[in-house]
Design an enzyme around this catalytic site. Structure first.
Site, PDB file in Angstrom:
ATOM      1  N   ASP A 243       0.906  -1.149   0.017  1.00 23.15           N
ATOM      2  CA  ASP A 243      -0.072  -0.060   0.037  1.00 23.15           C
ATOM      3  C   ASP A 243       0.985   1.415   0.036  1.00 23.15           C
ATOM      4  O   ASP A 243       2.165   1.194   0.248  1.00 23.15           O
ATOM      5  CB  ASP A 243      -0.982   0.103   1.196  1.00 23.15           C
ATOM      6  CG  ASP A 243      -2.069   0.792   0.895  1.00 23.15           C
ATOM      7  OD1 ASP A 243      -2.026   1.915  -0.121  1.00 23.15           O
ATOM      8  OD2 ASP A 243      -3.216   0.806   1.645  1.00 23.15           O
TER       9      ASP A 243
HETATM   10  C1  BGC Z   1      -4.964   3.256  -0.099  1.00 19.17           C
HETATM   11  C2  BGC Z   1      -4.975   2.244  -1.271  1.00 19.17           C
HETATM   12  C3  BGC Z   1      -4.948   2.801  -2.595  1.00 19.17           C
HETATM   13  C4  BGC Z   1      -3.494   3.646  -2.535  1.00 19.17           C
HETATM   14  C5  BGC Z   1      -3.178   4.335  -3.816  1.00 19.17           C
HETATM   15  C6  BGC Z   1      -3.720   4.107  -0.254  1.00 19.17           C
HETATM   16  O1  BGC Z   1      -4.008   5.271   0.533  1.00 19.17           O
HETATM   17  O2  BGC Z   1      -4.873   2.587   1.204  1.00 19.17           O
HETATM   18  O3  BGC Z   1      -5.968   1.641  -1.251  1.00 19.17           O
HETATM   19  O4  BGC Z   1      -4.828   1.948  -3.325  1.00 19.17           O
HETATM   20  O5  BGC Z   1      -3.687   4.829  -1.483  1.00 19.17           O
HETATM   21  O6  BGC Z   1      -4.095   5.550  -3.812  1.00 19.17           O
END
Ligand code: BGC
Length: 744
Positions: A243
């Site tokens: 993540d």
């Molecule tokens: C989120 C993810 C997301 C990623 C990219 C993170 O803050 O938890 O679900 O895919 O950002 O935007």
């Protein structure tokens, strides 16, 4: 077919080794981390592109600048706004999940993406989790059966699904550091099965590691989770992507099965798996073989996606904003809405008899697609309920719209992006710090809470003041109409990534307004849009309640068709709607943990498993949802066959006057089990469409694994011999047929 795949697999492995052999350390490392906010690095010299990702899951997110969280400002990145995963789950229809995955994959490919950061399949532990709207259910089986076709649908387009967030990302509060203590059995029975299914049955090409820690280790650096479970036990050979900002320590991340580090900061070369990794390898602290393993996993995904290799020319092109995609969004929205209550057949309304319709509530006219956190998108369009009603009824019906209650405006600013801000406090620290400064954090938290509460109080006072006139107008208008529809609920100021809700109440004093309106209009249709359950203290007073999750670009059209009976509602709850938050397990065991730590003491007992065990009646139970017709169940027979499979047959009849679909649910309840087990668990289901008066014989199979629990000592699923009660129902509480299956 299998032999072909094996041969193909061997060929790919050879190609991978060939490429790997040509790469320098610098080139290899460049592939292991972000080179822009949404793309990892490539190796131009060898024709290896970077992996282009995008959020997910309600559509393909708009473009950002390469190194700043500022929208690129393009006019070509509007997309189909698809029903949220929570809406999809309420259809209980794996085919809809497949279709939606297919559309999302096609749109991602159409926008030139390689990986779509979806679906979100975390199990809902608390109704207050800010991202529940992005997730499917509190039940692992239901989630798994929808995740598998979703992933397959996405990947048919030569785009990888990135199934997220592995694992147990159950809260937003302190999400980067929270350490969840979860026992092994609970992990295997509740939090992992949907991921396992997505990997083994859906053949997901990529997985996103979650932010949180499990049992002491961050998920993106968690050897147990990534090496032992995901790779060794499940045989996953795709790419694990962190993540954004989920990696904290170079050595730990390098030496476990994480492949690509993504983050929110623009100093791409300073990511843990960039220069720090190279230096550590040069110093001999980390072996280059760790890097090779990651590069192999990434290249394997690239070959499968036809990003490289001989099949490159055959890669699908995808498409976005097609009429077919909008059709699909409409069908899913129609199937996702849930009729919670309908006394005296209040719904559907007879459009022909309505000369004047009063519509009250801000969600009637609200656009939701542009909020919620990383799930936000730039929708091609979004038909709100008010527009849906107006286009349905046309110009001969007078429609009076009133806001009803006041919603403070939260302007979007682009100077600061919450996504970067949410990790900013960790920027200059060693975010892998072993010991957190609890005293300092507590003090910061206390101050933060004080400020937040003061702000809330201010907001509440403002809302209360402004509501006085709005309430009075709404009540007056409601008296003078042929029909009144209230459209309220939540919005993405409340259902959002980055924070959790502080309570389960409807915001903006809506309860007071609904109550006042019901006093003058007992027949008012109460409709609510939201991403997670709310308390409904007025629910006994209301005759008809319709619930919709964020249901995509066609929400308004689906809404009108259900209200006026062109579509017979068939959605059912994929999560329990508690009477009040105090009834929930997280109210007892703690929602967010005390600074960085939470013990999921309840173990298996979340959702209906908890309500069953505690004998607490929810407002609306798991699996509940009404129809404009009725269904009768009869004639359950059970037959044990093929080893220990149990075949069920029973008949469902549409005894009402409208064509409709019923979701029949099968729960298994162990009798006299020596091991503690939930009172009952959903094991299979089917959605059956029937014309009035027609009946169908339903045949379903319970596999041996449907009777099993996870034995921690043997480290495997065991189905003990003995008797199991088989419950066939229209919901988890409305059990219509019962039988006993005996496992030898
Ligand atoms: C989120 C993810 C997301 C990623 C990219 C993170 O803050 O938890 O679900 O895919 O950002 O935007």
């Amino acid at each position: 077919m299998k032999a072909d795949a094996k041969k193909n697999g061997k060929k790919i492995e050879k190609e991978i080794e060939k490429l790997l052999g040509k790469m320098t350390l610098d080139e290899k490392v460049s592939m292991l981390h972000g080179a822009s906010l949404f793309q990892s690095g490539g190796v131009e010299r060898l024709g290896i592109p970077g992996v282009m990702t995008s959020d997910g899951p309600m559509g393909v997110r708009a473009e950002f600048m390469r190194d700043r969280w500022i929208p690129a400002g393009n006019n070509d990145d509007n997309v189909s706004y698809l029903p949220s995963n929570s809406a999809l789950a309420s259809t209980w229809n794996p085919y809809r999940a497949y279709e939606m995955g297919h559309v999302l994959g096609a749109e991602a490919r159409g926008r030139g993406k390689d990986v779509i950061l979806a679906p979100g399949i975390n199990i809902k532990r608390s109704p207050l989790c800010g991202r529940n709207f992005e997730y499917m259910s509190e039940d692992p089986k239901l989630t798994a059966t929808l995740a598998v076709p979703f992933v397959k649908g996405v990947q048919e387009n030569d785009v990888a699904a990135c199934v997220k967030h592995f694992a147990a990302n159950v809260q937003e509060t302190d999400r980067l550091m929270v350490d969840e203590e979860i026992d092994v059995r609970t992990l295997y029975e509740i939090y992992l099965p949907a991921f396992k299914a997505a990997v083994q049955e859906g053949n997901a090409y990529s997985i996103m590691g979650a932010y949180n820690k499990i049992n002491g280790y961050h998920c993106c650096e968690n050897k147990n989770l990534l090496d032992l479970v995901l790779r060794n036990e499940w045989g996953f050979d795709g790419t694990v992507i962190s993540d954004w900002g989920g990696v904290h320590k170079t050595k730990e991340a390098a030496e476990c099965s994480l492949d690509i580090e993504m983050s929110v900061f623009p100093d791409f070369d300073e990511y843990k798996l960039a220069n720090p990794l190279k230096e550590a390898i040069k110093k001999g602290e980390i072996s280059e073989e760790a890097v090779n393993a990651k590069v192999r996993n990434i290249l394997r995904m690239m070959f499968r996606l036809k990003m490289i290799g001989k099949q490159k020319e055959e890669r699908k092109a995808g498409s976005y904003n097609t009429p077919e995609h909008r059709e699909m969004a409409l069908r899913t929205a129609e199937e996702s809405m849930i009729l919670l209550k309908n006394d005296n057949r209040t719904l559907p309304l007879n459009a022909g008899k309505i000369k004047k319709l009063v519509v009250i509530g801000q969600n009637a006219a609200k656009i939701h697609s542009d909020g919620g956190g990383s799930a936000e998108i730039k929708a091609l369009y979004e038909i709100c309920p008010l527009m849906g009603l107006k286009t349905y009824l046309g110009g001969n019906t007078e429609i009076q719209y009133l806001k009803g209650y006041y919603v403070p405006e939260k302007p979007k600013t682009f100077d600061h992006n919450w996504q970067a801000d949410s990790l900013d406090d960790l920027k200059d620290t060693d975010i892998g710090m072993a010991v957190r400064d609890e005293a300092n954090e507590n003090e910061m938290h206390r101050k933060g809470e004080e400020e937040r509460l003061a702000q809330l109080e201010k907001e509440k006072a403002e809302i209360h003041e402004k509501n006085k006139a709005l309430f009075a107008q709404a009540v007056e208008a409601a008296k003078n109409a042929d029909a009144v529809i209230f459209v309220g609920g939540l919005n993405h100021d409340i259902d959002s990534e980055g924070f959790d809700r502080s309570d389960m109440e409807l915001p903006y004093e809506q309860d007071l307004l609904i109550d006042a309106l019901l006093n003058v209009r007992k027949d008012m249709i109460v409709t609510l849009i939201g991403g997670s359950p709310v308390e409904m203290p007025w629910r006994k007073k209301a005759s008809a309640i319709l619930w919709s999750y964020y249901a995509g670009m066609e929400t308004g059209n689906a809404f009108a068709k259900i209200i006026f009976g062109d579509v017979n509602p068939s959605g059912k709850l994929a999560e329990t709607f508690p009477e009040k938050y105090q009834d929930c397990v997280t109210a007892k065991n703690g929602q967010f943990g005390v600074w960085g730590k939470i013990k999921l003491e309840e173990g298996l007992y979340i959702g209906y498993r908890y309500f069953d065990r505690q004998h607490i009646a929810p407002a609306f139970c798991f699996g509940h949802g009404l129809s404009y017709t009725e269904f009768a169940y009869s004639g359950l027979t059970l037959k044990t066959e093929k080893g220990r499979d149990v075949k069920l047959t029973f008949t469902v009849k549409n005894t009402g006057k409208k064509i409709g679909s019923e979701i029949v649910q099968v729960y298994v309840a162990p009798i006299a089990s020596k091991v503690d087990r939930p009172d009952k668990e959903l094991k299979t289901y089917a959605k059956i469409e029937l014309a009035p008066g027609k009946s169908r014989k339903v045949e379903l199979v319970l596999k041996q694994t449907d009777f099993a629990y996870f034995d921690e000592h043997l480290h495997e699923f065991i189905a003990n011999a003995g008797d199991y009660e088989i419950l066939v129902g229209a919901s988890s509480e409305d059990i219509r047929l019962r039988g006993i299956a005996t496992l030898a």
